[in-house]
Design an enzyme around this catalytic site. Structure first.
Site, PDB file in Angstrom:
ATOM      1  N   CYS B  80       0.834  -1.204   0.000  1.00  0.00           N
ATOM      2  CA  CYS B  80       0.000   0.000   0.000  1.00  0.00           C
ATOM      3  C   CYS B  80       0.873   1.260   0.000  1.00  0.00           C
ATOM      4  O   CYS B  80       1.563   1.515  -0.975  1.00  0.00           O
ATOM      5  CB  CYS B  80      -0.988  -0.044   1.172  1.00  0.00           C
ATOM      6  SG  CYS B  80      -2.379   1.079   0.961  1.00  0.00           S
ATOM      7  N   HIS B 183      -3.768  -5.168   0.031  1.00  0.00           N
ATOM      8  CA  HIS B 183      -3.241  -5.701   1.285  1.00  0.00           C
ATOM      9  C   HIS B 183      -3.264  -7.228   1.251  1.00  0.00           C
ATOM     10  O   HIS B 183      -4.306  -7.830   1.534  1.00  0.00           O
ATOM     11  CB  HIS B 183      -4.077  -5.191   2.470  1.00  0.00           C
ATOM     12  CG  HIS B 183      -3.861  -3.745   2.752  1.00  0.00           C
ATOM     13  ND1 HIS B 183      -2.882  -3.295   3.613  1.00  0.00           N
ATOM     14  CD2 HIS B 183      -4.456  -2.641   2.250  1.00  0.00           C
ATOM     15  CE1 HIS B 183      -2.905  -1.978   3.652  1.00  0.00           C
ATOM     16  NE2 HIS B 183      -3.853  -1.555   2.823  1.00  0.00           N
ATOM     17  N   GLU B 185      -2.104  -9.196   3.342  1.00  0.00           N
ATOM     18  CA  GLU B 185      -2.330  -9.712   4.700  1.00  0.00           C
ATOM     19  C   GLU B 185      -3.812  -9.687   5.074  1.00  0.00           C
ATOM     20  O   GLU B 185      -4.208 -10.268   6.075  1.00  0.00           O
ATOM     21  CB  GLU B 185      -1.490  -8.919   5.709  1.00  0.00           C
ATOM     22  CG  GLU B 185      -1.994  -7.528   6.079  1.00  0.00           C
ATOM     23  CD  GLU B 185      -1.659  -6.434   5.069  1.00  0.00           C
ATOM     24  OE1 GLU B 185      -1.313  -6.755   3.913  1.00  0.00           O
ATOM     25  OE2 GLU B 185      -1.756  -5.244   5.433  1.00  0.00           O
TER      26      GLU B 185
END
Lengths: 247, 205
Positions: B80, B183, B185
């Site tokens: 990001c 993202h 994650e």
């Protein structure tokens, strides 16, 4: 389009009521979170509805436990009064923090959150109740009417840096009578940030209505907690209705 | 093998750390330039504003260390704002220089496209379309939280694109360097698998 299960958490347990009252136990937050991700949930909201300091520290622990198992975005709200509260929840594993009552009392909280953590992290939880000719903002878990116009407040919050609105209809919460689509349309016309529709979902048809009214995401709690349906079933029904979903 | 996660003090690291733990790797937080240079695997996470993020990298003396990792093609995962800070500049903070090692400039999403209003920030899932020469990136839905974006994959990189009103860079890759606008994650099993491939590729270096 996102389907977002919401866990209201008190004392480390998931609870759910009607019109914010009459809470009953609905399971362990981390187990619920993992199950919903497995069913295809696009995101999760955890709202700390506990009223005591002990409950608050439990909530931080709950966020930590949920984060450990959750690989999708997590929004946490409840008791966010200062930037330090947001910091505590972010450190515990939240990706976004939602401010509600404290932002109404001091709107500069939204500026502070957006400046420190970014708009993508700053969520306004807006609880709105119908009144003649519109909606007014209610706070303190719906116990207090503010007189503040919900559309005016949404617009101001977006200007101050809120990056998303979790928009709950007080009139529909827990009633399973469908989202307040007029409320969604009125707020969507006033702001360009995403709206998460909340309050009143009984089935996927209600979700289709909310998305067509201008919501970017739909929140659901009791219909999922009670096991009446699953996120997977809801998403299949949405897809059948022509709404693009994530597989 | 430990993964060094750059801790600039404000980014929300808990999600990234939890995702790495779920992959069975141990992590260390660091803001030391020497670690960012030496560590076998480095993660540059990032949320927040471009100017503030660059300010903290400068305070910690990490700009040159990160630039060197990219120039030397050593294992790095940027996420990001982490990706955006590797570029030359951003419309978010026009007076602030980026790390500058990726030759492009970050732009805001347009307010409207073809007369209809674009919802910004982009908060939600979007389809990632890898270029044919991508190795780590595979098609799938990724989670985004961004108002700013890179318009095109620069020379010297492979990568993937997504469309939110306009076509934009979903991620860049070059060997063990992976820089994602989304993202990983937070991108469920698809993101978990991508992080796993990056770790494997990085360990092979």
């Amino acid at each position: 389009m996102r389907v977002v299960p919401c866990l209201d958490v008190d004392g480390g347990r998931v609870v759910k009521g009607v019109k914010f009252q009459g809470l009953r136990d609905a399971g362990d937050p981390a187990e619920r979170a993992a199950a919903y991700e497995g069913q295809g949930a696009d995101e999760l909201v955890v709202l700390d509805v506990s009223a005591t300091p002990e409950g608050r520290s439990n909530a931080t622990d709950t966020v930590r436990r949920v984060r450990e198992v959750l690989g999708i975005p997590l929004t946490v709200g409840g008791g966010v009064r200062r930037s330090e509260d947001a910091r505590r929840l972010l450190d515990a594993g939240a990706d976004k923090v939602a401010a509600n009552t404290a932002a109404v009392e001091d709107p500069s909280l939204l500026d502070a959150l957006a400046t420190t953590f970014g708009s993508q992290c700053t969520v306004l939880a807006l609880d709105a109740a119908r009144r003649d000719g519109g909606w007014e903002v209610v706070v303190r878990s719906g116990k207090e009417r503010t007189g503040l116009d919900a559309v005016t407040w949404a617009r101001e919050a977006a200007l101050r840096g809120a990056g998303e609105i979790v928009l709950t209809s007080w009139d529909r919460d827990g009633t399973r009578s469908g989202y307040d689509t007029e409320l969604i349309a009125a707020i969507a016309a006033a702001v360009s940030i995403p709206i998460v529709a909340s309050g009143g979902a009984a089935h996927a048809g209600h979700m289709v209505e909310a998305l067509r009214a201008g919501a970017s995401a739909v929140l659901a709690a009791s219909i999922l907690h009670d096991g009446e349906t699953t996120v997977g079933d809801l998403k299949r029904a949405l897809e059948a209705a022509g709404i693009p979903i994530r597989r | 093998m430990k993964v060094a996660v750059v801790d600039t003090g404000t980014a929300n690291l808990a999600s990234m750390l939890a995702a790495l733990r779920r992959l069975g790797v141990s992590t260390e937080l660091t803001r030391e330039a020497a670690r960012v240079v030496d560590a076998p695997l480095v993660v540059l996470p990032g949320v927040g504003a471009f100017g503030a993020g660059m300010g903290r990298l400068r305070e910690c003396g990490l700009v040159d260390a990160l630039a060197a990792r990219v120039r030397e093609t050593r294992p790095l995962l940027a996420v990001c704002l982490g990706l955006q800070m590797l570029t030359r500049s951003s419309e978010e903070s026009p007076k602030v220089d980026g790390i500058g090692v990726i030759p492009c400039a970050v732009r805001r999403f347009p307010a409207d496209v073809g007369g209809s209003r674009l919802v910004v920030p982009q908060l939600g899932w979007n389809m990632v379309e890898p270029r044919r020469d991508a190795v780590l990136l595979q098609p799938g839905h990724a989670y985004y939280a961004n108002s700013f974006q890179l318009p095109a994959i620069p020379d010297g990189y492979s990568g993937a694109e997504s469309v939110h009103g306009v076509r934009f860079v979903a991620a860049l890759e070059r060997g063990p360097i992976l820089a994602c606008q989304f993202h990983p994650e937070l991108s469920g099993p698809w993101g978990h698998a991508l992080l796993g491939r990056w770790l494997e590729r990085g360990r092979a270096c």
